[in-house]
Design a protein around this motif. Sequence first.
Motif, PDB file in Angstrom:
ATOM      1  N   TYR A 212      16.058  41.743  24.475  1.00 32.53           N
ATOM      2  CA  TYR A 212      15.603  41.281  23.174  1.00 32.53           C
ATOM      3  C   TYR A 212      15.544  39.757  23.201  1.00 32.53           C
ATOM      4  O   TYR A 212      16.388  39.097  23.802  1.00 32.53           O
ATOM      5  N   GLU A 286      22.267  46.465  27.254  1.00 30.77           N
ATOM      6  CA  GLU A 286      22.787  47.682  27.877  1.00 30.77           C
ATOM      7  C   GLU A 286      24.303  47.631  28.043  1.00 30.77           C
ATOM      8  O   GLU A 286      24.956  48.666  28.106  1.00 30.77           O
ATOM      9  N   GLU A 318      33.213  58.367  14.407  1.00 27.68           N
ATOM     10  CA  GLU A 318      32.673  57.861  15.669  1.00 27.68           C
ATOM     11  C   GLU A 318      33.761  57.079  16.406  1.00 27.68           C
ATOM     12  O   GLU A 318      34.391  56.187  15.846  1.00 27.68           O
ATOM     13  N   GLU A 347      26.198  53.916  28.012  1.00 27.57           N
ATOM     14  CA  GLU A 347      25.390  54.975  27.401  1.00 27.57           C
ATOM     15  C   GLU A 347      25.996  55.366  26.048  1.00 27.57           C
ATOM     16  O   GLU A 347      26.717  56.338  25.907  1.00 27.57           O
ATOM     17  N   GLN A 348      25.715  54.582  25.039  1.00 27.53           N
ATOM     18  CA  GLN A 348      26.141  54.893  23.681  1.00 27.53           C
ATOM     19  C   GLN A 348      25.170  54.213  22.715  1.00 27.53           C
ATOM     20  O   GLN A 348      24.510  53.242  23.049  1.00 27.53           O
ATOM     21  N   LYS A 349      25.075  54.785  21.509  1.00 28.75           N
ATOM     22  CA  LYS A 349      24.079  54.320  20.549  1.00 28.75           C
ATOM     23  C   LYS A 349      24.697  53.909  19.208  1.00 28.75           C
ATOM     24  O   LYS A 349      23.966  53.615  18.274  1.00 28.75           O
ATOM     25  N   VAL A 350      26.027  53.888  19.120  1.00 28.42           N
ATOM     26  CA  VAL A 350      26.653  53.578  17.836  1.00 28.42           C
ATOM     27  C   VAL A 350      26.973  52.100  17.690  1.00 28.42           C
ATOM     28  O   VAL A 350      27.051  51.594  16.566  1.00 28.42           O
ATOM     29  N   ARG A 352      26.453  48.130  17.673  1.00 28.42           N
ATOM     30  CA  ARG A 352      25.396  47.162  17.441  1.00 28.42           C
ATOM     31  C   ARG A 352      26.004  45.761  17.425  1.00 28.42           C
ATOM     32  O   ARG A 352      27.137  45.578  16.972  1.00 28.42           O
ATOM     33  N   GLN A 355      28.517  44.034  14.683  1.00 27.89           N
ATOM     34  CA  GLN A 355      29.181  45.091  13.935  1.00 27.89           C
ATOM     35  C   GLN A 355      30.694  44.912  13.983  1.00 27.89           C
ATOM     36  O   GLN A 355      31.268  44.621  15.029  1.00 27.89           O
TER      37      GLN A 355
END
Length: 438
Positions: A212, A286, A318, A347-350, A352, A355
């Motif tokens: 990004y 990542e 979570e 490998e996780q999507k929670v 950010r 946060q």
Amino acid sequence: MKRYLNILFLLLALFTAVACQSEQAHDHAEETTYTCPMHPQIVQDEPGDCPICGMDLVPMSAEGEAIEITDDLAFLLQPTNQTIVSNINTVKPEEKALPVAVEMEGIITYDDRRVYTVPTRVGGRIEKLYVDYNYQPVSKGQKLMEIYSPELVTAQNELLYLVQSAPEDEALIAGAKQKLRLLGATEAQISQLIRTGEASYTFAIYSPYNGYAIGLNTTAPVARPSQTSITSPNNAAGGMNGMGGGTTGNMADRSTAAPAPGESIQLREGMYVSTGQPLLRVVNPEQLWAEFNIPAGEVASIAKGAPVQVTFPQLPGEKLEAQVDFLQPFYEAGENFAKVRVYLPGEQKVARVGQLVEGAATYTTPPALWVPREAVLDIGTKAVAFKKEGGAFRPVAVTVGTIQGELVQVVEGLAQTDQIAANAQFLVDSESFVKVAE
């Protein structure tokens, strides 16, 4: 005559009686002792105050006898701020190794090792910008901007001249291609240049990384004194060197257009960039960090590799399992603390960036004495436990360590064989009267 003798004998007897009474009163006054009504063990030869409670001493009766102070009575006669008699449950310190969790609060941040800077290899002017806002997704090989550079145009013309006029001189052609590569041209751009035989006046800059875009600042720049154009006397006079002077002023403006250290990049179309100037930064999300701040006294207990459970207040349920990877002491704003860094699973999507998270680092303490938290009383300057001696409790100062749930670690002040009050709060009144013997 006889009458006078009777009167004389009567006066003599009266005088003798008065003298005897005065002597008895004097002897009685000399033998009078004084004692305290509340503390009969205090006996003095003259009036005064009781050294224990401060009450006035009263005369001791003649028939009063000294009271024998036994061991049981001695506890009752001690000052009220030293010993307390009560019927309360007692506990003994228990020596054991206990698993402890350190509660922490922190924030999700980038991994500094995965933040890349995209610089420009050649000076020029940005003609077209394809990165418009912060956190815009960027992939490897994506076109970031198109730049016009006279140096790139000259290098292209040199390669075309050699290819057309001296195709047999492979060394010179290879050198011209290498020069274009060093200026930021890709193999595809060089092949297209040779194939078309026409120099391109704008060259595209591609991203070498995935991630990004960050660090963009789209606000209008604030002019600094070093950014103003330099006007020479020849410019002001409009003489022979007017064109050269104008060019000099523009070049000075371009060379000082790079942001000062610590400033955000003013990236916009039409701006001039210099060789080596950072254009933007690309961060690869990542791998993320969770950074926690803890008191400096607890950092010695946590070791690298200790398991940490990361939870998200905004997402109940979570959880992420991670490990401590880095410990660093900090001193900021007059406060000592330590920073604990945890690498989150890839490998996780929670998670950010930015946060708020909570963490619990667990470790096992070495064998130590543990007592219930209610058995230790914090009186501000020290911690106190009430040790049972005989039929009463005596306050003793203790040094506490880690607190885990309903248990507290006692570092100093107690032995494993001591009996202490299970609840120390019963001894507290509106004015704390606990007096610890030094």
